[in-house]
Design an enzyme around this catalytic site. Structure first.
Site, short mmCIF file in Angstrom:
data_model
loop_
_atom_site.label_atom_id
_atom_site.label_comp_id
_atom_site.label_asym_id
_atom_site.label_seq_id
_atom_site.Cartn_x
_atom_site.Cartn_y
_atom_site.Cartn_z
N GLY A 271 -12.54 -6.55 0.93
CA GLY A 271 -11.10 -6.16 0.27
C GLY A 271 -10.69 -7.67 -0.26
CD GLU A 294 -20.61 -4.67 7.62
OE1 GLU A 294 -21.00 -4.42 8.56
OE2 GLU A 294 -19.76 -3.94 7.10
N GLY A 388 -18.85 -1.73 9.78
CA GLY A 388 -19.48 -2.82 10.87
C GLY A 388 -18.40 -3.43 11.62
O1 0RQ Z 1 -3.95 3.35 0.24
O2 0RQ Z 1 -5.26 3.28 -1.60
O3 0RQ Z 1 -3.62 5.02 -1.37
O4 0RQ Z 1 -2.63 3.03 -1.67
O5 0RQ Z 1 -4.65 2.39 3.05
O6 0RQ Z 1 -5.32 -0.11 2.22
O7 0RQ Z 1 -3.96 -2.43 1.78
O8 0RQ Z 1 -5.40 -1.65 0.17
O9 0RQ Z 1 -5.97 -2.53 2.41
O10 0RQ Z 1 -8.39 -2.15 1.07
O11 0RQ Z 1 -8.12 -3.98 2.84
O12 0RQ Z 1 -8.45 -1.53 3.20
C1 0RQ Z 1 -8.65 -0.79 7.02
C2 0RQ Z 1 -8.99 0.72 4.89
C3 0RQ Z 1 -8.14 -1.56 4.73
C4 0RQ Z 1 -10.49 -1.57 5.17
C5 0RQ Z 1 -8.93 -0.82 5.50
C6 0RQ Z 1 -3.26 2.49 3.15
C7 0RQ Z 1 -2.71 1.83 1.82
C8 0RQ Z 1 -4.00 2.01 0.77
C9 0RQ Z 1 -5.83 0.87 1.82
P1 0RQ Z 1 -3.90 3.78 -1.09
P2 0RQ Z 1 -5.03 -1.54 1.68
P3 0RQ Z 1 -7.76 -2.69 2.17
C10 0RQ Z 1 -16.78 -4.55 6.72
C11 0RQ Z 1 -16.02 -4.15 7.81
C12 0RQ Z 1 -12.77 -0.24 8.01
C13 0RQ Z 1 -14.45 -0.89 7.74
C14 0RQ Z 1 -14.51 -2.39 7.93
C15 0RQ Z 1 -11.44 -0.64 5.92
C16 0RQ Z 1 -5.07 2.02 1.72
O13 0RQ Z 1 -10.35 -2.67 5.67
O14 0RQ Z 1 -12.18 0.66 5.34
O15 0RQ Z 1 -13.74 -2.98 8.49
N1 0RQ Z 1 -11.81 -0.90 7.19
N2 0RQ Z 1 -15.58 -2.75 7.95
O16 0RQ Z 1 -1.62 2.06 1.14
C17 0RQ Z 1 -1.21 4.74 6.24
C18 0RQ Z 1 -0.94 2.67 7.21
C19 0RQ Z 1 -1.74 2.09 6.09
C20 0RQ Z 1 -2.16 2.90 5.21
C21 0RQ Z 1 -2.67 0.79 4.73
N3 0RQ Z 1 -0.73 1.95 8.29
N4 0RQ Z 1 -0.82 3.88 7.16
N5 0RQ Z 1 -1.53 4.34 5.11
N6 0RQ Z 1 -2.79 2.19 4.22
N7 0RQ Z 1 -2.08 0.81 5.76
C22 0RQ Z 1 -17.17 -3.64 5.31
C23 0RQ Z 1 -18.16 -2.52 5.93
O17 0RQ Z 1 -18.30 -1.95 6.84
C24 0RQ Z 1 -18.87 -1.87 4.81
#
Ligand code: 0RQ
Length: 504
Positions: A271, A294, A388
């Protein structure tokens, strides 16, 4: 034929994607290659989706279990989820159609740590694996598979499936040969496991190819299609601010003598913010960096080009179209600096703990005591999955989480009294960072953490209400270790669901 299929027996098995997909039966479990939009089969899943649609049109039941390495692309998750024919999905996914199938109850989803997927498949918890469908760069004269832009779960699926289909994609550079490091002993289960012999991020411990039992191969398909490769969003002020706090923190750790001058191997999530951190490192003071992570995204390739990063270990690429073209043109150069491993090695707790990886991942929300939710929206809806992040957070040397302090235009505070779902507990989370600042929680008791998290990380609009909650909780709680008022702890989420905002 493209000349990529160099084994005679495999040449005899070339057929169309439609004919290959017609071999699949209702109720099968299918293990697909693919990890964060790279190295997934490109034409087979759409052909299978058409067959599923045709069965459904005739009123016939046709559903399959879909297992992958991690997220894939519209051609795989999107195409299959749209049919309503996915009965069960694991592990990480991020496709809007797949998310909708999960959240409307059409598909079951199990969110498994990426390093646990191999052992859980091997023990049979997900059921029997009927078919593996794996993208390859080439098939060698000896009938070995040269992997493509991700390794992910391929070794496990090829070993366990009854039948195998190989998609040979001539879009992938043949110069990827030699970039992969396939370590077979990782498949052993206790009590036969051996130490994982990785001491440094760039160590190579296995072979260059995936072994496959030719008798299990029922079809070979030829394609020439690009990986998903979505461009990154331009860096915004919030992600720059978050990256700045993180880099200052690393600098202070070096000054304090807790990190060496070239840091420790870096893991970075996917991201916008992760990419901003990598962009910050490009301009920052650190040299001779290494990465044990990863996914390799654009920022990582820029760091390799600059010479600031000497080596990167991962299981997959997650590149923009421009960076993917560059990788394809220069894979022979990059294969000396990049190692692509199976995900049970790239995410292995033992290697992460031994090398002291610096983990930095995105989150949905954190609570005042430092519990983190990476996956759920308002209690019941799945966003993507834990991926991950658990593997790296639990075992890292320093474990950080980053997010803007608010979401949905300020209607949601990402710092809340109590998270609506826990992925990473207060025992694992060490540092929280928003555009407001950084809270270093190491050495602090829960009540000390609460004040720091609110003052350093919460958005100014939500600071007073959070401090009010702390006062209320201290008054009403039945104990003073982690004071909560259980009747209102999740009240912020309830208010959002009822009124569209967490604000009072
Ligand atoms: O929603 O798309 O509808 O607007 O969540 O949020 O700000 O675009 O953030 O793309 O960095 O994703 C945790 C999901 C963050 C990601 C997460 C809503 C927000 C938006 C996405 P919309 P952003 P990002 C390596 C490690 C888990 C896996 C991981 C993730 C959408 O980082 O999937 O870490 N992590 N893997 O509006 C409700 C809240 C919110 C919210 C954000 N507090 N409540 N909705 N959003 N905050 C990779 C691998 O493992 C492969």
């Amino acid at each position: 034929m493209s000349g990529r299929i160099r084994n005679e027996a495999f040449k005899q098995k070339v057929m169309s994607a439609h004919d290959a997909a017609a071999l699949v039966e209702n109720g099968w479990n299918v293990g697909f290659s693919g990890f964060t939009g790279s190295g997934y089969p490109k034409v087979f899943p759409e052909a299978l989706a058409a067959i599923i649609d045709a069965h459904h049109a005739k009123g016939e039941e046709f559903r399959i279990g879909v297992w992958t390495g991690a997220s894939t692309a519209p051609e795989l998750d999107g195409a299959l989820a749209r049919t309503g024919g996915i009965s069960y999905r694991a592990p990480y996914q991020s496709d809007p159609e797949m998310r909708s199938a999960i959240n409307t109850g059409v598909s079951y989803y199990q969110d498994i740590h990426l390093s646990h997927m191999g052992p859980q498949v091997s023990q049979g918890f997900l059921g029997h694996l009927n078919l593996a469908v794996v993208e390859a760069t080439a098939i060698t004269e000896d009938g070995d598979i040269v992997p493509s832009s991700s390794v992910g779960m391929n070794r496990t699926y090829l070993d366990h499936a009854d039948k195998i289909i190989i998609e040979v994609n001539s879009w992938q550079s043949e110069d990827l040969f030699g970039m992969h490091d396939i370590y077979y002993p990782i498949g052993a289960l206790p009590p036969n496991r051996v130490p994982l012999p990785i001491q440094n991020a760039g160590d190579r411990i296995g072979g260059k190819v995936l072994k496959v039992d030719a008798d299990k191969v029922v079809a070979v398909i030829e394609t020439n299609s690009a990986d998903r490769n979505t461009p990154f969003k331009a860096l915004d002020d919030d992600s720059r601010a978050i990256a700045g706090y993180f880099l200052d923190f690393l600098g202070n750790e070096v000054k304090a003598g807790r990190l060496p001058e070239n840091l420790l191997p870096l893991q970075s999530g996917v991201g916008n913010i992760a990419n901003a951190v990598l962009a910050g490192l490009l301009e920052g003071p650190f040299e001779n960096l290494t990465s044990y992570t990863e996914v390799i995204q654009d920022g990582m390739v820029d760091l390799l080009d600059s010479g600031k990063l000497t080596v990167a270990s991962a299981t997959a690429f997650s590149l923009s179209p421009t960076a993917a073209e560059k990788m394809n043109d220069n894979a022979a150069h990059y294969r000396n600096k990049i190692v692509l491993r199976p995900q049970d090695v790239s995410n292995h707790p033992e290697a992460i703990r031994r090398m002291g990886v610096i983990a930095c991942n995105g989150m949905i929300e954190a609570d005042i005591y430092g519990n983190v939710n990476s996956t759920h929206v308002m209690g019941s809806r799945m966003q993507n999955g834990i991926g991950g992040s658990g593997d790296f957070t639990r075992n890292g040397w320093v474990s950080c989480f980053v997010t803007p302090s608010t979401a949905k235009g300020g209607a949601i505070s990402c710092i809340v009294p109590m998270v609506n779902h826990v992925d990473h507990t207060e025992h694992d989370v060490q540092v929280l960072i928003t555009e407001q600042g950084l809270a270093d929680l190491r050495g602090l008791a829960p009540r000390q953490r609460a004040i720091k998290v609110i003052e350093n990380c919460a958005h100014p609009d939500y600071r007073e209400p959070l401090l009010e909650y702390v006062k209320l909780a201290e008054k009403k709680a039945n104990g003073h270790h982690t004071p909560h008022d259980l009747a209102t702890a999740l009240g912020w989420h309830v208010r959002f669901l009822e009124t569209g905002t967490m604000a009072l």
